[in-house]
Design an enzyme around this catalytic site. Structure first.
Site, mmCIF file in Angstrom:
data_model
loop_
_atom_site.group_PDB
_atom_site.id
_atom_site.type_symbol
_atom_site.label_atom_id
_atom_site.label_comp_id
_atom_site.label_asym_id
_atom_site.label_seq_id
_atom_site.Cartn_x
_atom_site.Cartn_y
_atom_site.Cartn_z
ATOM 1 N N HIS A 1 0.764 -0.830 -0.265
ATOM 2 C CA HIS A 1 -0.543 -0.040 0.160
ATOM 3 C C HIS A 1 0.686 1.644 -0.022
ATOM 4 O O HIS A 1 0.176 2.382 -0.324
ATOM 5 C CB HIS A 1 -1.709 -0.051 1.422
ATOM 6 C CG HIS A 1 -0.345 0.130 2.655
ATOM 7 N ND1 HIS A 1 0.526 -0.327 3.436
ATOM 8 C CD2 HIS A 1 0.186 1.226 3.143
ATOM 9 C CE1 HIS A 1 0.312 0.383 4.590
ATOM 10 N NE2 HIS A 1 0.318 1.503 4.515
ATOM 11 N N ASP B 1 0.503 -7.621 2.080
ATOM 12 C CA ASP B 1 0.275 -5.805 1.474
ATOM 13 C C ASP B 1 1.573 -5.965 1.530
ATOM 14 O O ASP B 1 2.487 -5.531 2.543
ATOM 15 C CB ASP B 1 -0.295 -5.322 3.178
ATOM 16 C CG ASP B 1 0.036 -4.049 2.764
ATOM 17 O OD1 ASP B 1 0.550 -3.430 1.935
ATOM 18 O OD2 ASP B 1 -0.318 -3.098 4.125
ATOM 19 N N SER C 1 4.171 2.334 8.458
ATOM 20 C CA SER C 1 3.938 1.485 7.057
ATOM 21 C C SER C 1 5.065 1.242 6.303
ATOM 22 O O SER C 1 6.327 1.560 5.805
ATOM 23 C CB SER C 1 2.967 2.111 6.231
ATOM 24 O OG SER C 1 2.362 1.989 6.834
#
Length: 212
Positions: free
Chosen positions: A32, A76, A166
């Site tokens: 992402h 992811d 992230s």
């Protein structure tokens, strides 16, 4: 202390996500986080704005099942290929989790993410050791958003990942078990932080890099 931790940088050169050096010219980040060959990575510095080694991104390989299937943003994972071998002072690769099992114990979350839901990003790398909780406990707290076959969680009720973390690592020793994937809106520490379970993706990663 975390020589595999990198800063995944947008075309402007600013920190956008974390990334994880796994050897050679290869790194991992969260799918992402996006990216392109206009992006770069900085390794070997705890300061996200200076020092270390900067390498350009050559190409990306997003997991073919990213965001497809049950759970919240499943699969992811993206492999980031640098234009050169990643090396330099304070730079060394993490080992990939050998299988999809959960190691238990504490894992280290590291990154330059926001220090709270409404806070800014720190300049210096932050880290905290937190319990890697059981799949059953994570599912109890997150329900079907959590998928045990491809996700792993940490939780202590006080700390957690936040925006900007992230793509970074969940490590135990020199082995990485997770890629920072998703959290509660506002970075609420009352919910577990969820990671892509690296061991579930090790076969796919090793099929697409030359270091395994």
């Amino acid at each position: 202390n975390f020589p595999w931790q990198g800063s995944y940088r947008s075309p402007s050169g600013g920190h956008y996500c974390g990334c994880i050096f796994i050897g050679g010219s290869n790194a991992l980040t969260a799918a992402h986080c996006g990216g392109s060959s206009a992006w770069s990575m900085r390794f070997g510095s705890s300061d996200r704005t200076q020092g270390g080694t900067i390498v350009a991104v050559a190409s990306l390989l997003q997991h073919p099942e990213y965001d497809n299937g049950p759970g919240f943003i499943p699969n992811d994972v993206t492999i980031v290929y640098a234009t050169e071998t990643i090396s330099g002072p304070n730079v060394s690769p993490a080992a990939l989790a050998p299988d999809a099992g959960s190691p238990g114990g504490n894992g280290w979350l590291t990154g330059w993410g926001n220090l709270c839901g409404g806070c800014g990003m720190p300049i210096v790398l932050q880290g905290v050791a937190m319990p890697i909780i059981s799949d059953a406990e994570c599912e109890q707290r997150w329900g079907s958003s959590f998928q045990s076959d491809s996700m792993i969680c940490v939780y202590n009720g006080q700390s957690g990942a936040c925006n900007g973390d992230s793509g970074g690592p969940l490590a135990q020793g020199t082995t990485v078990y997770g890629i920072t994937s998703w959290i509660a809106t506002g970075c609420l520490s009352s919910y577990p932080s969820v990671y892509a379970r690296i061991g579930a993706f090790t076969p796919w990663i090793c099929a697409n890099v030359d270091i395994c």
